[in-house]
Design a protein around this motif. Structure first.
Motif, PDB file in Angstrom:
ATOM      1  N   ASP A  30       0.835  -1.204   0.000  1.00  0.00           N
ATOM      2  CA  ASP A  30       0.000   0.000   0.000  1.00  0.00           C
ATOM      3  C   ASP A  30       0.870   1.255   0.000  1.00  0.00           C
ATOM      4  OD1 ASP A  30      -2.270  -1.547   0.000  1.00  0.00           O
ATOM      5  OD2 ASP A  30      -2.698  -1.301   2.130  1.00  0.00           O
ATOM      6  N   THR A  31       1.957   1.219   0.770  1.00  0.00           N
ATOM      7  CA  THR A  31       2.839   2.387   0.867  1.00  0.00           C
ATOM      8  C   THR A  31       3.501   2.685  -0.470  1.00  0.00           C
ATOM      9  OG1 THR A  31       3.285   1.981   3.213  1.00  0.00           O
ATOM     10  CG2 THR A  31       4.851   3.349   2.033  1.00  0.00           C
ATOM     11  N   GLU A  87       2.501   1.775  -3.483  1.00  0.00           N
ATOM     12  CA  GLU A  87       1.503   2.237  -4.448  1.00  0.00           C
ATOM     13  C   GLU A  87       1.102   3.680  -4.157  1.00  0.00           C
ATOM     14  OE1 GLU A  87      -1.749  -0.497  -4.771  1.00  0.00           O
ATOM     15  OE2 GLU A  87      -0.612  -1.806  -6.100  1.00  0.00           O
ATOM     16  N   ARG A  88       1.100   4.059  -2.885  1.00  0.00           N
ATOM     17  CA  ARG A  88       0.792   5.449  -2.534  1.00  0.00           C
ATOM     18  C   ARG A  88       1.908   6.381  -3.028  1.00  0.00           C
ATOM     19  NH1 ARG A  88      -0.714   4.424   2.105  1.00  0.00           N
ATOM     20  NH2 ARG A  88       1.202   4.775   3.303  1.00  0.00           N
ATOM     21  N   TRP A  89       3.167   5.950  -2.909  1.00  0.00           N
ATOM     22  CA  TRP A  89       4.262   6.754  -3.463  1.00  0.00           C
ATOM     23  C   TRP A  89       4.038   7.006  -4.949  1.00  0.00           C
ATOM     24  CZ3 TRP A  89       8.877   3.398  -1.274  1.00  0.00           C
ATOM     25  CH2 TRP A  89       8.967   3.590   0.110  1.00  0.00           C
ATOM     26  N   ARG A  95       0.620   9.108  -5.690  1.00  0.00           N
ATOM     27  CA  ARG A  95       0.693  10.490  -5.218  1.00  0.00           C
ATOM     28  C   ARG A  95       1.972  11.193  -5.648  1.00  0.00           C
ATOM     29  NH1 ARG A  95      -2.303  11.034   0.658  1.00  0.00           N
ATOM     30  NH2 ARG A  95      -4.189   9.893   0.095  1.00  0.00           N
ATOM     31  N   TYR A 121     -10.883   0.972  -1.833  1.00  0.00           N
ATOM     32  CA  TYR A 121     -11.374   2.348  -1.855  1.00  0.00           C
ATOM     33  C   TYR A 121     -12.264   2.627  -0.645  1.00  0.00           C
ATOM     34  CZ  TYR A 121      -9.851   2.089  -6.709  1.00  0.00           C
ATOM     35  OH  TYR A 121      -9.096   1.922  -7.836  1.00  0.00           O
ATOM     36  N   CYS A 126     -11.208   8.206  -4.373  1.00  0.00           N
ATOM     37  CA  CYS A 126      -9.809   7.884  -4.649  1.00  0.00           C
ATOM     38  C   CYS A 126      -9.022   9.193  -4.648  1.00  0.00           C
ATOM     39  CB  CYS A 126      -9.676   7.166  -5.999  1.00  0.00           C
ATOM     40  SG  CYS A 126      -7.963   6.841  -6.493  1.00  0.00           S
ATOM     41  N   VAL A 167      -5.811  11.619  -4.970  1.00  0.00           N
ATOM     42  CA  VAL A 167      -4.549  11.644  -5.703  1.00  0.00           C
ATOM     43  C   VAL A 167      -3.877  12.991  -5.459  1.00  0.00           C
ATOM     44  CG1 VAL A 167      -3.450  11.613  -7.973  1.00  0.00           C
ATOM     45  CG2 VAL A 167      -5.351  10.071  -7.499  1.00  0.00           C
ATOM     46  N   GLU A 195      -6.442   7.244 -12.450  1.00  0.00           N
ATOM     47  CA  GLU A 195      -6.843   6.527 -11.243  1.00  0.00           C
ATOM     48  C   GLU A 195      -8.350   6.596 -11.026  1.00  0.00           C
ATOM     49  OE1 GLU A 195      -4.948   4.515  -9.071  1.00  0.00           O
ATOM     50  OE2 GLU A 195      -3.694   4.673 -10.865  1.00  0.00           O
TER      51      GLU A 195
END
Length: 283
Positions: A60-61, A63-65, A68, A202, A211, A213, A262
């Motif tokens: 998750d981290t 994919e967040r990098w 975002r 989500y 979602c 972004v 996204e």
């Protein structure tokens, strides 16, 4: 595997599962019920649960990098590389160099030595950018070429990057405020649609699957209406919209490429779980 005594048996972890063998050393098909509450068995099962949570958090981290566009200090990548869960998620990601251009596929990270990469010529190189970026695939100009090269290298990315679904805004009315491509997906009960949103990762807030972004330093939120009343009533997916930090709806021309991709990805995934039988039923 390290075997631990448990009520006349021995237990261990193998492939993320608790396994058991008897006093004669014969491995059993399952852990006997009579030792299910043994401290050794309970401890191993708790460890499995923690490892699964940790792996999910790592994924998750990262994919967040990517989603975002968050730059990550080189020291962070070097520091977590020794952790198998982190390494499995980071390995083979496409990363950029100090100039912002694609540098290659990440293969190694050692404190003091920087990143080990396979570059776009197939050579092994090392770079030490102060900040490491994991670009969203919609921002990669040569995405198809990178995908082909990844197949040649046998790349398997745990974090969806190269083979993530991407959507572009070409051909859309820049002045419009919503996209209806995935509106009208029928669900027999609202809770089924809410459950699908949760399963896909989500959040649902105020009747919308959302979602967020972060793009160019600005927070944009894609939204799809999923219902906010009785969980047992039927519902349909609503149109896709984007809002800014103040909650105001953005025109499509103001939606950035990552937020667009996204948002469309979320709307398409929600719509894919619709009740086909309900759609095909005659009016």
């Amino acid at each position: 595997m390290g075997w631990v005594a448990a009520g006349g048996y021995e237990v261990a972890l193998d492939g993320g599962k608790v396994v058991c063998r008897n006093a004669a050393g014969r491995r059993l098909k399952s852990v006997p019920g009579k030792i299910a509450d043994d401290p050794a068995v309970v401890g191993l099962r708790q460890l499995v649960e923690w490892l699964e949570r940790h792996e999910r958090e790592c994924l998750d981290t990262v994919e967040r990098w990517m989603v975002r566009s968050l730059p990550v200090p080189l020291a962070v990548i070097e520091g977590v590389w020794a952790d198998e869960a982190w390494r499995a998620v980071l390995r083979d990601l496409v990363v950029t160099g100090a100039d912002g251009e694609v540098a290659g596929f990440l293969r190694d990270a050692e404190p003091g030595r920087g990143l080990g990469l396979v570059d776009l010529d197939g050579d092994t190189v090392r770079i030490s950018p102060g900040l490491v970026r994991v670009p969203h695939p919609v921002l990669l100009e040569d995405l198809e070429d990178l995908r082909e090269f990844a197949v040649e290298l046998g790349v398997e990315q745990r974090a969806q990057q190269l083979f993530r679904e991407v959507w572009t805004r070409s051909g859309r009315d820049a002045g419009a405020s919503s996209v209806d491509d995935f509106a009208g997906g029928a669900f027999k009960q609202q809770r089924f649609l809410h459950g699908r949103a949760a399963q896909l990762g989500y959040r649902v807030r105020g009747g919308y699957a959302v979602c967020p972004v972060l793009e160019h330093g600005l927070l944009v939120e894609a939204r799809v209406w999923v219902g906010d009343y009785d969980g047992y009533l039927d519902t349909e997916t609503g149109p896709l919209t984007w809002s800014d930090a103040s909650g105001g709806t953005l025109s499509l021309g103001r939606v950035g490429p990552v937020a667009w991709s996204e948002g469309m990805r979320m709307a398409a995934a929600l719509y894919a779980g619709r009740d086909i039988e309900e759609e095909e039923r005659p009016a």
